[in-house]
Write a protein that holds these residues in place. Sequence first.
Motif, PDB file in Angstrom:
ATOM      1  N   VAL A 315       0.826  -1.209   0.000  1.00  0.00           N
ATOM      2  CA  VAL A 315       0.000   0.000   0.000  1.00  0.00           C
ATOM      3  C   VAL A 315       0.861   1.260   0.000  1.00  0.00           C
ATOM      4  N   PHE A 316       1.977   1.214   0.732  1.00  0.00           N
ATOM      5  CA  PHE A 316       2.808   2.407   0.873  1.00  0.00           C
ATOM      6  C   PHE A 316       3.260   2.982  -0.469  1.00  0.00           C
ATOM      7  N   PRO A 317       3.697   2.167  -1.442  1.00  0.00           N
ATOM      8  CA  PRO A 317       4.076   2.759  -2.737  1.00  0.00           C
ATOM      9  C   PRO A 317       2.917   3.479  -3.419  1.00  0.00           C
ATOM     10  N   ILE A 318       1.721   2.904  -3.372  1.00  0.00           N
ATOM     11  CA  ILE A 318       0.569   3.544  -4.007  1.00  0.00           C
ATOM     12  C   ILE A 318       0.271   4.873  -3.333  1.00  0.00           C
ATOM     13  N   LEU A 319       0.246   4.870  -1.999  1.00  0.00           N
ATOM     14  CA  LEU A 319      -0.040   6.091  -1.256  1.00  0.00           C
ATOM     15  C   LEU A 319       1.031   7.147  -1.508  1.00  0.00           C
ATOM     16  N   SER A 320       2.304   6.753  -1.505  1.00  0.00           N
ATOM     17  CA  SER A 320       3.398   7.714  -1.666  1.00  0.00           C
ATOM     18  C   SER A 320       3.333   8.420  -3.012  1.00  0.00           C
ATOM     19  N   LEU A 321       3.188   7.632  -4.064  1.00  0.00           N
ATOM     20  CA  LEU A 321       3.165   8.231  -5.396  1.00  0.00           C
ATOM     21  C   LEU A 321       1.913   9.080  -5.596  1.00  0.00           C
ATOM     22  N   LYS A 322       0.779   8.628  -5.043  1.00  0.00           N
ATOM     23  CA  LYS A 322      -0.447   9.413  -5.178  1.00  0.00           C
ATOM     24  C   LYS A 322      -0.342  10.711  -4.392  1.00  0.00           C
ATOM     25  N   ALA A 323       0.308  10.662  -3.210  1.00  0.00           N
ATOM     26  CA  ALA A 323       0.462  11.868  -2.404  1.00  0.00           C
ATOM     27  C   ALA A 323       1.359  12.881  -3.102  1.00  0.00           C
ATOM     28  N   ILE A 324       2.468  12.386  -3.663  1.00  0.00           N
ATOM     29  CA  ILE A 324       3.379  13.304  -4.350  1.00  0.00           C
ATOM     30  C   ILE A 324       2.702  13.920  -5.568  1.00  0.00           C
ATOM     31  N   SER A 325       1.779  13.173  -6.194  1.00  0.00           N
ATOM     32  CA  SER A 325       1.082  13.720  -7.362  1.00  0.00           C
ATOM     33  C   SER A 325       0.234  14.927  -6.997  1.00  0.00           C
ATOM     34  N   LEU A 326      -0.112  15.061  -5.691  1.00  0.00           N
ATOM     35  CA  LEU A 326      -0.882  16.233  -5.280  1.00  0.00           C
ATOM     36  C   LEU A 326      -0.092  17.522  -5.488  1.00  0.00           C
ATOM     37  N   ALA A 327       1.233  17.399  -5.396  1.00  0.00           N
ATOM     38  CA  ALA A 327       2.051  18.596  -5.571  1.00  0.00           C
ATOM     39  C   ALA A 327       1.905  19.182  -6.965  1.00  0.00           C
ATOM     40  N   LYS A 328       1.526  18.361  -7.938  1.00  0.00           N
ATOM     41  CA  LYS A 328       1.337  18.859  -9.304  1.00  0.00           C
ATOM     42  C   LYS A 328       0.190  19.845  -9.379  1.00  0.00           C
ATOM     43  N   ALA A 329      -0.778  19.669  -8.448  1.00  0.00           N
ATOM     44  CA  ALA A 329      -1.949  20.545  -8.504  1.00  0.00           C
ATOM     45  C   ALA A 329      -1.651  21.945  -8.003  1.00  0.00           C
ATOM     46  N   GLY A 330      -0.491  22.111  -7.323  1.00  0.00           N
ATOM     47  CA  GLY A 330      -0.118  23.432  -6.844  1.00  0.00           C
ATOM     48  C   GLY A 330      -1.138  23.983  -5.877  1.00  0.00           C
ATOM     49  N   GLY A 331      -1.633  25.147  -6.159  1.00  0.00           N
ATOM     50  CA  GLY A 331      -2.580  25.785  -5.257  1.00  0.00           C
ATOM     51  C   GLY A 331      -4.018  25.556  -5.634  1.00  0.00           C
ATOM     52  N   ASN A 332      -4.290  24.662  -6.561  1.00  0.00           N
ATOM     53  CA  ASN A 332      -5.666  24.388  -6.985  1.00  0.00           C
ATOM     54  C   ASN A 332      -6.343  23.513  -5.931  1.00  0.00           C
ATOM     55  N   GLU A 333      -6.929  24.174  -4.914  1.00  0.00           N
ATOM     56  CA  GLU A 333      -7.546  23.442  -3.813  1.00  0.00           C
ATOM     57  C   GLU A 333      -8.709  22.576  -4.285  1.00  0.00           C
ATOM     58  N   THR A 334      -9.478  23.065  -5.222  1.00  0.00           N
ATOM     59  CA  THR A 334     -10.650  22.316  -5.687  1.00  0.00           C
ATOM     60  C   THR A 334     -10.243  20.986  -6.292  1.00  0.00           C
ATOM     61  N   GLU A 335      -9.212  20.992  -7.134  1.00  0.00           N
ATOM     62  CA  GLU A 335      -8.764  19.755  -7.776  1.00  0.00           C
ATOM     63  C   GLU A 335      -8.188  18.789  -6.761  1.00  0.00           C
ATOM     64  N   VAL A 336      -7.399  19.297  -5.826  1.00  0.00           N
ATOM     65  CA  VAL A 336      -6.773  18.455  -4.824  1.00  0.00           C
ATOM     66  C   VAL A 336      -7.824  17.773  -3.958  1.00  0.00           C
ATOM     67  N   ARG A 337      -8.793  18.537  -3.477  1.00  0.00           N
ATOM     68  CA  ARG A 337      -9.805  17.977  -2.585  1.00  0.00           C
ATOM     69  C   ARG A 337     -10.753  17.036  -3.328  1.00  0.00           C
ATOM     70  N   ARG A 338     -11.001  17.353  -4.594  1.00  0.00           N
ATOM     71  CA  ARG A 338     -11.834  16.440  -5.387  1.00  0.00           C
ATOM     72  C   ARG A 338     -11.168  15.085  -5.506  1.00  0.00           C
ATOM     73  N   ASP A 339      -9.862  15.076  -5.806  1.00  0.00           N
ATOM     74  CA  ASP A 339      -9.144  13.815  -5.930  1.00  0.00           C
ATOM     75  C   ASP A 339      -9.105  13.062  -4.597  1.00  0.00           C
ATOM     76  N   ALA A 340      -8.919  13.785  -3.515  1.00  0.00           N
ATOM     77  CA  ALA A 340      -8.863  13.133  -2.205  1.00  0.00           C
ATOM     78  C   ALA A 340     -10.197  12.491  -1.857  1.00  0.00           C
ATOM     79  N   LEU A 341     -11.283  13.180  -2.128  1.00  0.00           N
ATOM     80  CA  LEU A 341     -12.603  12.621  -1.834  1.00  0.00           C
ATOM     81  C   LEU A 341     -12.906  11.426  -2.731  1.00  0.00           C
ATOM     82  N   ALA A 342     -12.473  11.492  -3.989  1.00  0.00           N
ATOM     83  CA  ALA A 342     -12.684  10.361  -4.894  1.00  0.00           C
ATOM     84  C   ALA A 342     -11.865   9.158  -4.442  1.00  0.00           C
ATOM     85  N   TYR A 343     -10.609   9.409  -4.011  1.00  0.00           N
ATOM     86  CA  TYR A 343      -9.763   8.332  -3.486  1.00  0.00           C
ATOM     87  C   TYR A 343     -10.416   7.689  -2.267  1.00  0.00           C
TER      88      TYR A 343
END
Length: 695
Positions: A315-343
């Motif tokens: 599980v840790f590799p999946i979580l790590s890579l998915k978490a780091i991908s959040l940094a791509k969203a930068g300051g786009n809070e809407t996109e980040v939170r949408r992805d987190a809720l979908a996850y």
Amino acid sequence: MTFDFRIFSIMLVFAALVFAPAAEAQNRLGNTELNVPATLMAESQQVKAGQSVTLAFVMEPKPTWHGYWENPGDAGIGMSFDWTLPAGVTAGKPQFPVPDTLLISSIMNYVYKGDYAVLVNLVLSDKARPGPLPISVKSEWLSCTDEICVPEQDELSITLQVVGNEAPLVLDKRFNGFRAALARPLGSEAGFAVSNDRFRLSIPLPANVEIAKPYFFIKEDGIVDYAAPQKFSRDGDRLILETGARGDELDTITGILKIGDHMGFLLTATKGEVAMTGLPLANDGAKTEGNASLLFLALGGALLGGLLLNLMPCVFPILSLKAISLAKAGGNETEVRRDALAYTAGVVLVATALGAILLGLRASGAAVGWAFQLQDPRIIFVLLALVTAIGLNLAGLFELPNLNFGNKLTRKDGASGSFWTGALAAFVATPCTGPFMAAALGATIILPPIAALIIFAGLGVGLALPFLLLAFVPAIRNRLPKPGPWLDSFRKAMAVPMFLTSIGLIWLLGRQIGTDALGLSLIFLLTVSLILWWFGGGQIKGLSRGALTSAAMVAAILGGIIALPGEEAMNSQKLANTSAATLPSEVFSETRLSALRASGQPVFAYFTADWCITCKANEAAAIQRTETADVFADANVTVLMGDWTRPDPEISRFLEKHGRAGVPLYLYYAPGKEPVILPQILTVATLTDLVTNPA
């Protein structure tokens, strides 16, 4: 009027006995003439020397007819058994299911209104030789309607086969349902008192145990007034009963406390002082207080347990890579939170679905617990393919976006990709039981289905919690390293835990099925790797090979599953796994445990599975250690091991009795004392102190 009716009932039963010969002649015509016909069946047609087999008298009352419990109440006759058994075979006491009450004109009857089964254990001596084992029994019982009673009897027989110790046994799954209707041992002794024509019973029962329409069925006659109302009160972790009394000749009584339809506890009570304390408990189907607090505590344990599952190597590799991908969203809070809720939605959906399947299987009579899916080698084979493909993808052998099978979903951008990533994380993580999870999942046994599903959902929320925190707490997310060239190296490094998981799954298949499965797994991994290598080569050349790759992968998985060895190989491998260890152990059985406790022998019983990471860690760190083995040997402690790697209804039922939905479970039985349930994380000191520093 009541007195006259009692006399009439006694005369009615007496008359029935007088005319028994006529009834016997009628019974010789065959079971179809009986009002409550009986069928004798065995849980297994094969039995081994020195072991036991369970027989069932399956009783099927015709409409409006009923049979009786071993103590019939004010009127009626219990069931009797006259065995004809080969030398070296003994029959145990009959085990009756939880009965119902039938009150007719102030006459209380303890009856069975529908189909029921009476179980009897047959025990073979160690000297039994292979061959046929004829069993016959003459049984008598009373069949009644609300108006008439007829004594009935039948001579039943069955021929079993004594086989060698290496032969596999095929069990009749219907016996799981028969046992589910039996009362479970309470585990703690109750107390009773008789004074001024009142009978009081004090029962140790945790406040969080759910109760509906409680009733106490006493086995001994002449102690209580059967027709008198039973009043219950709740005083913390004790349930107090008060009803009418008839006598106080006995110092010990036994009986069944019914707590719901076909649910009850088998208890023993000794004479003492009992005060009528606590708050009255309505005997109208109302639930006991404490469910809300139990749900709250169990939900907290599920959240913490799910959070710790993120540390698993798959599980840790999946979580790590998915978490780091959040940094791509930068300051786009809407996109980040949408992805987190979908996850989170994907995680919770899979965790709840697995819980719903588990509850459904239990409701159907199957003896299963958490991680039941890993007891099936076919599921392990699918997981092996999935984890290996993810590992090869992380290693850079191929990329997923052009591949047209399930894992493609986890690489999609946006909410859809996050949802399927969460579903994948839950599927590969939830089979394990870690700290805090045992009590939480154990609560699902006694809570209503809706509350149990809430706990399973809470486990999913705990698993998704790190991702939610990253999305909704910008301060945490801002500390994540930004994507860069280093990310490709980190991704390849994360392939290592996935490959370690694959190795673990191969080892698990070998433990379940044997060396044939080990060789098959290696061939399967080579096939999968070649398919994905061919696909990755096409990606480099700009060729689309997605459809062919998908078809080849499906064919490889189906072919591997079909080639898996059958049930006979699994049973043989289970026998082979009981090899010598640092701390020697015997195979767990409740019969053996009861015999050891009756002889005053200290016992350490532990329940494990090869797919349980916590179990294996405890065995390596504490159980299978020379220090533990030496102390246990000096104290003459007998060790019983319950291996739950493959389905085992007896272990499943035992875990459920102790409030557990999965492994591990560790119990220590000191002579003459109640068992001590040990923590889920063990040390050598935890085990040795049981003997050297007893409480």
